[in-house]
Write an enzyme that holds these catalytic residues in place. Structure first.
Site, PDB file in Angstrom:
ATOM      1  N   ASN A 208       0.842  -1.193   0.000  1.00 24.94           N
ATOM      2  CA  ASN A 208       0.000   0.000   0.000  1.00 24.94           C
ATOM      3  C   ASN A 208       0.878   1.244   0.000  1.00 24.94           C
ATOM      4  O   ASN A 208       2.032   1.207   0.445  1.00 24.94           O
ATOM      5  CB  ASN A 208      -0.909   0.015   1.226  1.00 24.94           C
ATOM      6  CG  ASN A 208      -2.045  -0.969   1.110  1.00 24.94           C
ATOM      7  OD1 ASN A 208      -2.482  -1.300   0.012  1.00 24.94           O
ATOM      8  ND2 ASN A 208      -2.545  -1.452   2.233  1.00 24.94           N
ATOM      9  N   PRO A 304      -4.775 -12.085   7.026  1.00 23.13           N
ATOM     10  CA  PRO A 304      -5.534 -12.031   8.280  1.00 23.13           C
ATOM     11  C   PRO A 304      -5.971 -10.610   8.595  1.00 23.13           C
ATOM     12  O   PRO A 304      -5.272  -9.647   8.264  1.00 23.13           O
ATOM     13  CB  PRO A 304      -4.535 -12.552   9.317  1.00 23.13           C
ATOM     14  CG  PRO A 304      -3.182 -12.314   8.719  1.00 23.13           C
ATOM     15  CD  PRO A 304      -3.374 -12.499   7.241  1.00 23.13           C
ATOM     16  N   ILE A 306      -6.081  -8.120  11.115  1.00 27.83           N
ATOM     17  CA  ILE A 306      -5.413  -7.918  12.401  1.00 27.83           C
ATOM     18  C   ILE A 306      -6.312  -7.155  13.363  1.00 27.83           C
ATOM     19  O   ILE A 306      -6.449  -7.513  14.543  1.00 27.83           O
ATOM     20  CB  ILE A 306      -4.073  -7.183  12.192  1.00 27.83           C
ATOM     21  CG1 ILE A 306      -3.180  -7.977  11.233  1.00 27.83           C
ATOM     22  CG2 ILE A 306      -3.362  -6.984  13.535  1.00 27.83           C
ATOM     23  CD1 ILE A 306      -1.908  -7.260  10.835  1.00 27.83           C
ATOM     24  N   LYS A 342     -15.771  -4.677  12.491  1.00 27.49           N
ATOM     25  CA  LYS A 342     -14.539  -5.153  13.129  1.00 27.49           C
ATOM     26  C   LYS A 342     -14.696  -5.342  14.626  1.00 27.49           C
ATOM     27  O   LYS A 342     -13.976  -6.125  15.242  1.00 27.49           O
ATOM     28  CB  LYS A 342     -13.410  -4.141  12.882  1.00 27.49           C
ATOM     29  CG  LYS A 342     -13.168  -3.799  11.416  1.00 27.49           C
ATOM     30  CD  LYS A 342     -12.499  -4.901  10.658  1.00 27.49           C
ATOM     31  CE  LYS A 342     -12.134  -4.430   9.255  1.00 27.49           C
ATOM     32  NZ  LYS A 342     -11.458  -5.463   8.470  1.00 27.49           N
TER      33      LYS A 342
END
Length: 398
Positions: A208, A304, A306, A342
């Site tokens: 990124n 994953p 995080i 999340k």
């Protein structure tokens, strides 16, 4: 900035010990008193006379000094200081610290102290990269010790890479940060920062567009408020701030493992720009053009999550979990949905469209989203955004 503070300085046996003389001078210039401990190996590089002359204090070298030990001198030394600093911390000394050995004055002091410890590693690049050294460093970080450096550069042995002891000025800054009184004193905060690099083959990777500037500024602001900061950083273009425990990683999987290894914590802030995908299987050799116009087929796997992993932990979840949402459209709506999805407490949302110049720039415009709704902040420098967010974290943990 260190006026009235007492530093117990343990000087290990490496060529970087010569820097300890300048370190003593800079500590005293900052107003601190320095009580030096010189290991037997350290005496091969600097003399007790030169150390004593700069510190204007007795140099302690022997565990079995009958005069001192009649009064349990090693206990008194270890408790009278405001901070214990090990510089240089050689591979041998780090190994002894990690395994709990106490067979000389320096290691006995480190076992007996009830004060915080700051270590400045210094060794050959191969020794620093060795699995045993990295394993020992993980143990010391887990024990709550703070680390400054090592730096990368040319070495006395002729090699180049990480392993140079941090410069004395950086060690003094890290010391000041550790001893700063502030609302986060005694608190542990994890901060992730920078991009991750997901290898395609030995020379290419997915990443990124992140400089790591905002995460770095936040880690420094939290440390300035007295927090112990575990700074888990990908390959950022900005250097980490002084006074934090730096854990360098490359990939998202490594970052998750580093975060889990740094727990428990009072707060965790996920400012890293983690790549969402990685290669299902990175190529062992460099991909070559077929020569006939055919394009290689790349198979991806999802990395994953995080932030969600930590925010949704059943046991050991930090009381405050904060995510970042870098969006290019519908910023508030997407960030609000991300917070709910999340399971984190706060989301720091910003618009990273190319026209904003935020990615890689010095300023940021964020909206803090919590259970009370969105709170827009004015356009600020990333340093000021970090200070404001650190202050809000301190309020939340008070």
């Amino acid at each position: 900035m260190l006026a009235g503070k007492r530093i117990l300085l343990i000087i290990g046996g490496g060529i970087a010990a010569y820097k300890s003389l300048d370190l003593i001078r800079q500590y005293r210039k900052a107003g601190a008193a320095v009580v030096p401990v010189l290991t037997r190996a350290g005496q091969e590089f600097v003399t007790p006379l030169s150390v004593a002359a700069l510190a204007t204090e007795k140099v302690h070298t022997d565990l079995f000094d009958l005069t001192s030990e009649a009064e349990m001198g090693h206990i008194q030394l270890s408790r009278a200081a405001d901070l214990v600093v090990v510089a240089p911390a050689t591979a041998d000394l780090i190994g002894k610290m990690a395994t709990g050995l106490a067979n000389d004055l320096a290691t006995t002091l480190l076992m007996a102290t009830d004060k915080r410890v700051l270590i400045a590693p210094a060794m050959n690049v191969r020794m620093w990269d060795h699995p045993a050294t990295q394993r020992n460093m993980s143990v010391l970080r887990g024990d709550g010790m703070s680390v400054v450096g090592p730096d990368s550069g040319d070495m006395a042995c002729g090699e180049y890479g990480p392993g140079r002891m941090a410069e004395p000025a950086a060690i003094v800054d890290a010391t000041a940060d550790l001893l700063a009184s502030g609302p986060l004193r005694g608190r542990h905060v994890i901060v992730t920062s920078g991009p991750t690099h997901e290898p395609i083959d030995p020379v290419r990777y997915i990443a990124n567009r992140s400089s790591g500037a905002q995460g770095t500024a936040l880690a420094g602001a939290l440390a300035a408020l007295g927090a112990r900061v575990s700074f888990v950083t990908g390959p950022a273009s900005v250097p980490p701030p002084p006074g934090v425990d730096v854990i360098a990683v490359e990939t998202a999987c490594e970052m998750l493992a580093a975060v889990q290894g740094a727990l428990p914590a009072d707060a965790a802030v996920f400012a890293a720009a983690v790549a969402d995908w990685r290669m299902a299987e990175a190529r062992a050799q460099k991909l070559k053009k077929a020569g006939n116009g055919a394009l290689p087929v790349l198979q991806f796997a999802e990395n994953p999550d995080i932030l969600a992993t930590v925010a949704q932990m059943d046991h050991g979840r930090p009381p405050l979990v904060i995510g970042f949402a870098a969006e290019t459209e519908n910023v508030i709506a997407h960030a609000t949905a991300k917070r709910a999805r999340k399971g984190c407490d706060w989301i720091v949302a910003n618009d990273v469209s190319p026209a904003t110049g935020i990615m890689g720039g010095s300023d940021n415009t964020v909206t803090l989203i919590s259970d009370t709704g969105p709170e827009p902040w004015p356009s600020l420098s990333k340093t000021e955004v970090a200070r404001r967010l650190a202050a809000r974290i301190a309020e939340a943990l008070a």
